[in-house]
Design a protein around this motif. Structure first.
Motif, PDB file in Angstrom:
ATOM      1  N   THR B  53      12.821 -28.973 -33.158  1.00  0.00           N
ATOM      2  CA  THR B  53      13.540 -29.642 -34.243  1.00  0.00           C
ATOM      3  C   THR B  53      12.775 -30.904 -34.637  1.00  0.00           C
ATOM      4  O   THR B  53      11.799 -31.271 -33.992  1.00  0.00           O
ATOM      5  CB  THR B  53      14.957 -30.069 -33.795  1.00  0.00           C
ATOM      6  OG1 THR B  53      14.817 -31.049 -32.780  1.00  0.00           O
ATOM      7  CG2 THR B  53      15.758 -28.896 -33.281  1.00  0.00           C
ATOM      8  N   GLY B 301      21.193 -35.678 -33.973  1.00  0.00           N
ATOM      9  CA  GLY B 301      20.748 -34.528 -33.196  1.00  0.00           C
ATOM     10  C   GLY B 301      21.712 -34.050 -32.138  1.00  0.00           C
ATOM     11  O   GLY B 301      21.462 -33.041 -31.484  1.00  0.00           O
ATOM     12  N   GLU B 304      23.002 -30.518 -32.736  1.00  0.00           N
ATOM     13  CA  GLU B 304      21.939 -29.536 -32.603  1.00  0.00           C
ATOM     14  C   GLU B 304      21.579 -29.320 -31.131  1.00  0.00           C
ATOM     15  O   GLU B 304      21.259 -28.212 -30.716  1.00  0.00           O
ATOM     16  CB  GLU B 304      20.704 -29.982 -33.399  1.00  0.00           C
ATOM     17  CG  GLU B 304      20.865 -29.915 -34.907  1.00  0.00           C
ATOM     18  CD  GLU B 304      21.731 -31.029 -35.488  1.00  0.00           C
ATOM     19  OE1 GLU B 304      22.129 -31.948 -34.729  1.00  0.00           O
ATOM     20  OE2 GLU B 304      22.026 -30.986 -36.694  1.00  0.00           O
ATOM     21  N   GLU B 308      21.764 -25.895 -29.125  1.00  0.00           N
ATOM     22  CA  GLU B 308      20.625 -25.343 -28.387  1.00  0.00           C
ATOM     23  C   GLU B 308      21.045 -24.973 -26.962  1.00  0.00           C
ATOM     24  O   GLU B 308      20.736 -23.891 -26.468  1.00  0.00           O
ATOM     25  CB  GLU B 308      19.487 -26.373 -28.354  1.00  0.00           C
ATOM     26  CG  GLU B 308      18.286 -25.990 -27.500  1.00  0.00           C
ATOM     27  CD  GLU B 308      17.395 -24.937 -28.145  1.00  0.00           C
ATOM     28  OE1 GLU B 308      17.264 -24.968 -29.387  1.00  0.00           O
ATOM     29  OE2 GLU B 308      16.865 -24.092 -27.404  1.00  0.00           O
TER      30      GLU B 308
ATOM     31  N   THR C  51       8.513 -24.137 -40.177  1.00  0.00           N
ATOM     32  CA  THR C  51       9.599 -23.494 -39.446  1.00  0.00           C
ATOM     33  C   THR C  51       9.328 -22.017 -39.187  1.00  0.00           C
ATOM     34  O   THR C  51      10.220 -21.286 -38.781  1.00  0.00           O
ATOM     35  CB  THR C  51      10.920 -23.614 -40.234  1.00  0.00           C
ATOM     36  OG1 THR C  51      10.672 -23.176 -41.561  1.00  0.00           O
ATOM     37  CG2 THR C  51      11.406 -25.040 -40.243  1.00  0.00           C
TER      38      THR C  51
END
Lengths: 277, 350, 395
Positions: B53, B301, B304, B308, C51
């Motif tokens: 990321t 974050g 996220e 994850e 990505t």
């Protein structure tokens, strides 16, 4: 004949401790009156009065621990660095008591310079050694002026011819005698009136000693010199007057020739004839 | 004098300036603290997260479960950590501390299981133990072997003394110190369970809970149990050198050193990945992390990172955490906690 | 007796060195595998290069090299041979030069730590399959790659250029080194001037009375305080009271400053004391003030001794972990710290963390990091010795 117990201070009567000889001179450079020095509780100098004349070499002699070094260290207040040390009485130079209030020791020490027992040049160049004093006292306006002071001082100290090509070399690289003359040059550079010398030759060989002694004789033209020495021969060679110290007392003062030939005090006689010391 | 004063003033000024500057600035990375057992797993997720990321890699401190919760519960704000890892569930006293300091909403996430193994060198045969054997071999005081309901100082010197079916080898076990979460879990899951097989000790739980805990959890101090520090690699090396000794540590260390050491059977089950995952291996414990809900929208974050961690590729049966030795939860449990994370369902704080 | 003691200690020291070097030197090499990666335009959309599925590209490459691998489990085992860092490496390569898309490039990528261990001989082939981290099939693949000349041990640059990682083959000590550097910079910046100023004041200017005696006793005591105590102090004062960030080099530097200050003050006072009184007398004798004497003559002469003390103090600070534990510098930090307030670790902390990692490949990396730390310490101590030799005067 002297009684050996004379070396014990308790057995010396008050009368016998009184200074023999004339302590005064005409038009003195420095005047010390009733100086007492204590290290903590212990008294090191007892009631000493003495004049120092202009353009003379006066020698301080006496056995070890008699207070002669302590006394000359009073003359430029070097004793201030010893924490437990206390000084009473007055020492006058130019009508000012140097132990008076509001006295700045910095100009005093320029006025009354000092040469020490062991040559102690700064670990810097020969030039820097001599120039340091004038620099901190602001005695020169320009580099040229400073160069000149350095040169004259070294000339006066009789070192110029030997070092003029190596002014940037470290002062500590010189021989012992040269180092001591460098220290004298350093003292001269701040134009003092009195130079105190604390056994200046004790660390030197005979040839270097003779060189310094000649120099002292020359310097007398311009300065008053107070020299502490443990060598009676040296005292008789270089000085005009001699003061004999014994266990903190100033026993006798007089012309050097008189002291060594016709001592008036029993203790002085004992000392110069080598009975103790 | 002057120089010194100026320097001191400058130093103090610097500290104040930095302090003030920091208090205003927001933190742009996630700060995680907690269990040293979860640390090897959380760091893998953090690294993966940081690399895939645009967010910074979270900072993870290994403080132990208790130390982590203490820091975590100290308050809300950027100077406090966002997540704490734990190798046990949060205690009610810790919840109270959290609430007292304004940390009102925390989300509990169970991430998987860790097996605690008793292993020895492959040069010797594996031991087949019961939890009762473990209790008798390692507790400070055990029921009198002559019978009767009374405790005596542990008299057993060899495994054969404990149970005639075991080999005639001196009892010598290297294990973690009392400060370790692994030790707590081992005492609870292996020793206490073994102690409970004596009915009269089990009965003590109701009459004198303190004495019961002391009996079950106190490890002998006569040299048979050797505290080997927190470094599990060191224990592995010592086991290699001494084939008669046993070591207690987390499954991940066994998993990485299968060429040198083997896990002892406990209640007939060897500590294998499948055995622990299926729940057959008895000495295993759940691993958790706790999230400060108030920070989720503040620290960039966070969402996220949670995503994850709870993704199948991380904590699933084939995920990268299982490669590191973490035992995944069953599908239903994973789903339940995945939902808890999605909705950020806070823990009941009493 | 004395000689025997010295010999014994030398023997132990050399044993330590031999064991560390013996374990650590292999970590300076890392096994790489050469892959011919086809960067097909289908998988790499030029507009979304950031990505794209780079792990997929690596996997595809591996499949094309071993087309006989079909089952899902076998494929996973095959992918496990290559480090997950390979995908990041290819990603960076493509981002740097987007024109590579559509071409086939030959790249050396790091092998997985298990393969690395096998190549270095730390994994034995003759033990039963279930006792190995690599299966028989994986061994066969590695052998096939080796046969094609696709496996090579190369200098492990990653170790010196990367931060921490949970994958041994991607882990490096650069992050910790930078952290140590930032921390020590703060320490030096604060402790040297403060330490020297305190020493000069105490030795040259302070009056001798009960207060200065008390201060002196306290300084000597502080020098003997265990370092963890300074960590606790740092936690209480810098973190809790001043609110400085956790895990930051600035706090580490402050804590280590407190720790090294007594050492520096004591060494500096000894250096001042060693300046012979004749130099002070000489300066005072020509009329220098106390200030001038100290700053023109005494201080320059004492400075080499002070620097030596400072370097030794710094070396001690470099090797410290305990106080850093309390202020959160014992942490997993991947990013290289960019400033004094970024989270960071230090070299000894990195060693401590790696020593506790389960992966076998971290064992040799722990030793390698220890070697690097020892090298730093030796350089610093040698510098101290050189300074002393160079500037020390005999009076």
């Amino acid at each position: 004949m002297a009684d050996p117990t004379h070396s014990d201070p308790k057995l010396i009567s008050r009368e016998k401790r009184k200074t023999v000889g004339d302590i005064t001179v005409d038009n003195p450079r420095m005047t010390c009156r009733n100086v007492n020095v204590y290290y903590g509780e212990k008294q090191a100098i007892r009631n000493v009065s003495l004049d120092i004349a202009r353009n003379e070499v006066i020698a301080m002699i006496g056995p070890s621990g008699c207070g002669k070094s302590t006394f000359i260290r009073c003359l430029n207040r070097m004793n201030d660095t010893i924490e437990s040390c206390r000084v009473e009485g007055e020492i006058i130079i130019d009508d000012v008591n140097i132990y008076g209030r509001d006295i700045d020791v910095v100009p005093l020490r320029a006025q009354v310079g000092m040469v020490f027992q062991k040559p102690n040049p700064f670990p810097k160049s020969i030039y820097e050694n001599v120039a340091y004093g004038p620099k901190i006292h602001g005695l020169s306006q320009s580099r040229a002026e400073l160069d000149e002071i350095v040169e004259t001082s070294l000339k006066k100290a009789g070192l110029w011819e030997e070092v003029k090509d190596q002014l940037e070399h470290p002062g500590t690289g010189l021989s012992g005698g040269q180092q001591q003359r460098l220290c004298i040059a350093r003292t001269i550079a701040v134009s003092p009136e009195v130079i105190l010398m604390d056994e200046p030759c004790s660390a030197l060989d005979p040839i270097a000693t003779a060189r310094i002694e000649d120099l002292i004789d020359e310097l007398r033209e311009q300065y008053s010199i107070v020299i502490v020495t443990h060598s009676m021969q040296q005292a008789s060679r270089v000085s005009q007057r001699t003061a004999y110290f014994h266990l903190g007392d100033l026993i006798e003062v007089g012309k050097t020739t008189d002291i060594f030939t016709r001592p008036k005090h029993q203790l002085t006689e004992d000392y110069i004839t080598g009975r103790f010391g | 004098m002057f120089k010194k004063t100026i320097l001191l003033a400058a130093a103090l000024g610097l500290i104040f300036a930095l302090g003030a500057g920091n208090a205003q600035a927001a933190r742009d990375y996630i700060s995680i603290v907690g269990s040293s057992t979860v640390y090897p797993f959380a760091t893998v997720v953090a690294e993966q997260f940081g690399k895939t990321t645009s967010y910074k890699t979270p900072k993870i401190e290994s403080t132990g479960s208790g130390g982590g919760l203490k820091l975590f519960c100290a308050g809300v704000g950027v100077e406090h950590p966002d997540i704490t890892n734990a190798s046990r569930a949060i205690k009610s006293s810790e919840k109270e501390m959290c609430v007292k300091n304004g940390v009102k909403e925390i989300v509990e996430v169970k991430i998987g299981y860790d097996g605690i193994v008793m292993a020895n060198s492959k040069k010797s045969a594996p031991l087949k133990l019961t939890r009762r054997d473990i209790f008798l071999a390692l507790a400070k005081e055990v029921p009198d072997p002559k019978g009767g309901e009374k405790l005596v100082a542990n008299p057993y010197k060899t495994w054969k003394d404990v149970n005639p079916s075991l080999p005639n080898v001196k009892i010598e076990v290297l294990g973690p110190p009392p400060t370790s979460g692994t030790r707590d879990a081992f005492a609870e899951l292996a020793m206490e369970a073994g102690a409970k097989t004596f009915d009269w000790i089990k009965a003590m739980k109701k009459t004198d809970k303190k004495a019961y805990k002391a009996v079950c959890h106190t490890v002998r101090e006569d040299g048979a149990y050797i505290e080997a520090g927190e470094n599990d690699n060191l224990i592995v090396q010592k086991l290699e050198a001494n084939p008669d000794a046993f070591g207690i540590f987390g499954f991940s260390f066994l998993d990485q050193n299968t060429d040198k050491i083997q896990g002892s059977y406990i209640e007939g089950v060897q500590p294998t990945f499948d055995g622990i995952a299926a729940g057959d291996y008895p000495v295993s414990r759940p691993l958790f992390f706790y999230v400060k809900k108030a920070h989720v929208d503040v620290i960039p974050g966070m969402k996220e990172y949670l995503k994850e961690f709870t993704s199948e590729k991380a904590w699933g049966p084939d995920g990268y955490l299982s490669e590191k030795g973490m035992i995944p939860m069953p599908d239903a449990e994973r789903k339940q906690y995945h939902n808890a994370v999605e909705n950020l369902t806070p823990l009941m704080m009493k | 007796m004395g000689l025997a003691a010295i010999l014994a200690s030398l023997a132990f020291l050399s044993l330590l060195f031999i064991s560390i070097i013996g374990k650590g030197y292999t970590a300076f090499w890392q096994t790489y595998v050469r892959l011919d990666v086809h960067l097909s335009a289908d998988q790499l959309d030029r507009t979304e290069l950031e990505t794209a599925d780079y792990p997929g590209i690596v996997k595809k490459t591996l499949r094309s090299m071993f087309p006989e691998v079909k089952s899902r489990g076998d494929k996973r085992k095959l992918y496990a041979l290559i480090s997950s860092g390979a995908a990041f490496q290819i990603r960076e390569m493509v981002l740097e030069d987007p024109d590579l898309v559509g071409k086939t490039v030959s790249v050396w990528v790091p092998a997985d730590d298990d393969v690395d261990m096998l190549v270095k001989g730390h994994i034995e082939r003759d033990v039963p399959e279930e006792a190995r981290r690599l299966t028989d099939k994986q061994l066969a693949w590695v052998d096939a790659l080796t046969g094609e000349g696709r496996v090579e041990k190369r200098f492990n640059r990653t170790l010196f250029t990367h931060g921490d990682s949970r994958e041994p083959e991607l882990a490096g000590i650069w992050g910790a080194t930078v952290g140590s550097f930032l921390t020590l910079a703060i320490t030096l910046l604060l402790s040297f001037p403060i330490g020297v100023a305190s020493a000069v004041y105490l030795e040259e200017f302070a009056p001798k009375n009960r207060w200065t005696d008390l201060i002196e006793v306290n300084i000597n005591n502080l020098a003997a305080v265990p370092s963890i105590v300074f960590g606790l102090l740092g936690l209480a004062v810098f973190l809790n009271f001043f609110g400085l960030p956790r895990s930051a080099p600035v706090v580490g530097g402050l804590v280590l400053t407190l720790m090294t200050l007594p050492t520096i003050i004591i060494a500096s006072r000894a250096a001042l004391l060693a300046v012979p009184p004749s130099i002070r007398e000489a300066a005072l004798g020509v009329g220098a003030s106390k200030m001038q004497t100290v700053f023109h003559h005494v201080l320059p002469l004492a400075l080499p001794g002070m620097l030596t003390g400072t370097i030794i103090g710094m070396a001690r600070a470099l090797g410290e972990t305990a106080p850093l534990l309390m202020i959160g510098m014992v942490a997993f930090i991947v990013d290289i710290p960019g400033g004094f307030t970024d989270p960071s670790t230090a070299l000894p902390v990195q060693i401590y963390l790696w020593a506790d990692s389960p992966e076998k490949a971290f064992v040799e990396r722990t030793s390698a990091a220890t070697l690097v730390l020892l090298a730093f310490l030796i350089v610093m101590n040698a510098l101290a010795v050189v300074l002393r030799r160079r500037f020390e005067r005999r009076w």
